[in-house]
Design a protein around this motif. Sequence first.
Motif, PDB file in Angstrom:
ATOM      1  N   PHE A 175     -11.001  10.747   7.540  1.00 22.95           N
ATOM      2  CA  PHE A 175     -11.917  10.170   8.527  1.00 22.95           C
ATOM      3  C   PHE A 175     -12.035   8.679   8.227  1.00 22.95           C
ATOM      4  N   ASP A 176     -11.767   7.868   9.233  1.00 22.19           N
ATOM      5  CA  ASP A 176     -11.851   6.424   9.011  1.00 22.19           C
ATOM      6  C   ASP A 176     -12.655   5.691  10.080  1.00 22.19           C
ATOM      7  N   GLY A 177     -13.175   6.446  11.075  1.00 19.28           N
ATOM      8  CA  GLY A 177     -13.973   5.812  12.105  1.00 19.28           C
ATOM      9  C   GLY A 177     -13.165   5.021  13.108  1.00 19.28           C
ATOM     10  N   SER A 178     -11.872   5.259  13.170  1.00 17.52           N
ATOM     11  CA  SER A 178     -11.036   4.512  14.100  1.00 17.52           C
ATOM     12  C   SER A 178     -11.228   5.004  15.528  1.00 17.52           C
ATOM     13  N   ALA A 211     -13.390  -3.598   6.542  1.00 19.27           N
ATOM     14  CA  ALA A 211     -14.172  -3.456   5.318  1.00 19.27           C
ATOM     15  C   ALA A 211     -14.506  -1.998   5.021  1.00 19.27           C
ATOM     16  N   ALA A 212     -14.119  -1.084   5.905  1.00 15.87           N
ATOM     17  CA  ALA A 212     -14.409   0.324   5.706  1.00 15.87           C
ATOM     18  C   ALA A 212     -13.269   1.012   4.981  1.00 15.87           C
ATOM     19  N   SER A 213     -13.620   1.961   4.117  1.00 14.89           N
ATOM     20  CA  SER A 213     -12.627   2.721   3.373  1.00 14.89           C
ATOM     21  C   SER A 213     -12.561   4.132   3.944  1.00 14.89           C
ATOM     22  N   PRO A 214     -11.374   4.673   4.228  1.00 15.13           N
ATOM     23  CA  PRO A 214     -11.270   6.010   4.812  1.00 15.13           C
ATOM     24  C   PRO A 214     -11.766   7.093   3.858  1.00 15.13           C
ATOM     25  N   VAL A 215     -12.236   8.192   4.428  1.00 13.00           N
ATOM     26  CA  VAL A 215     -12.754   9.320   3.662  1.00 13.00           C
ATOM     27  C   VAL A 215     -11.777  10.481   3.787  1.00 13.00           C
ATOM     28  N   ALA A 216     -11.268  10.945   2.657  1.00 19.50           N
ATOM     29  CA  ALA A 216     -10.339  12.078   2.632  1.00 19.50           C
ATOM     30  C   ALA A 216     -11.068  13.303   2.078  1.00 19.50           C
TER      31      ALA A 216
END
Length: 451
Positions: free
Chosen positions: A393-396, A413-418
């Motif tokens: 999930f990265d909010g793209s 500046a956001a880091s993806p969530v695995a």
Amino acid sequence: MESNDRKKMKMIRNEQKVEEKPDLDRLSCLPDSILSHILSFIDTISAIKTSILSKRYRFLWNLSPTLDFKLLRFSPYRFRPCYPHDLFDQKGLNVLSFEAHVNHVLQCREHSSLTMFRLSLHVPAGSEFIRNCIDYAARHKVQHLRIRGYTKRGSVVLPRMLLVSTSLTILHLNNAVCSSIELPKSLSLPNLKILRLKNFEFSDSNYNGEVFSGCPSLETLILNKCWIRPADKLKTLSVNCLNLKNLEIKYWRSPWRCFVEQSICVNAPALDFFKFQGHIAKVKFRDGSPCVNKAWIDLCCPTACTSFDVNGRMASTSESLIDMIRQLWNVKSLSLSLRTIEVMSASPCLRPFMFENLRFLRFTAEEKHGEMTIPIDKVMQLTKSATSDTLVFDGSKEQKYILKCSKGKPKKAASPVAVSIHVLSFLLESSPCAEFLSIEIPKVQSDEMTG
């Protein structure tokens, strides 16, 4: 005629000016009771500084219902037990002069009841001085008491008057170093609502359960950086609070070797909110936790230590975490940190159980950049159609979900969530009534950005 009109206009203007003069200082028009209440929102030194404003303010500070003293490691003031106007002209640090200053303030103060008393020590002070301050607060029927005790010679024994106070509603006790304040074996505080203990060691010599059971009105209990003494007769910390609504256990410090034999047993049938943060501890809820509506778990497991099997400890921590979560079967809102999700992924086989009333599931980040909320049915579709063992999930925009980002923060500046697929499947299968999954997208760490 014109001259008469001009004279009348001048008279009217002069009268208006006279009427406006008292309004230039509306604060001074307030009664002493309100002014002293305003001073109660600032620390005692700042309140004393107002005594130079005018004659009226000279002794107004001693009517304040709060006293707030703080001695920092690098203090900007040198305290002297003389008239307040001379307290602020020299720099330096002197514990004895600080103690003398506090004693002087207590002697000069109007002996009325206290709403709040705080003593925060960041350098060692005398145990007798700390005890005298607490005794003063108790004698003046303090309602909110906050003590950060720091002493190297002798523990502070809390005065009997405090242990049986009927006025006390909030009590914060913090040991800056171990055993600065001696934990009382029993309390009798009928009106205490909030109790926060930090850096306290529980043992057979100082604990028999009456510290908590002696507070029948207790609604919030926070145990921060506490522990049970290793190799002690005391194996179970019993928390019996029939009216407790909020329980927070943060950074429990018992060593890993004591995990199997030590536990925290909670008997709180009215508990509504439970928060656990730090290394795993064995928490048992008596008769389950039927009233817990919200739970927040932020678990961490060391991975850099070479003195033990990291993978084995991670797996054991994961199993203990699942045992803890199973007891929260009636929860309606469950928040799990990304670190907790990582710990859960260490268990290859997670057997679903039933969260009958869970509606909202949240994954939290330590430093949040943004937040995305996804309907559960969409999450299930993504899980089933995943081609790898993780879901990112990265909010793209491609994911087409609600993303609430902080203003002015670029998306890079956001880091993806695995998240591991088997962890997501476990949570979804255990939560048949869940409606939404909220995921906090963390900020990119500085080393990631430079790398």
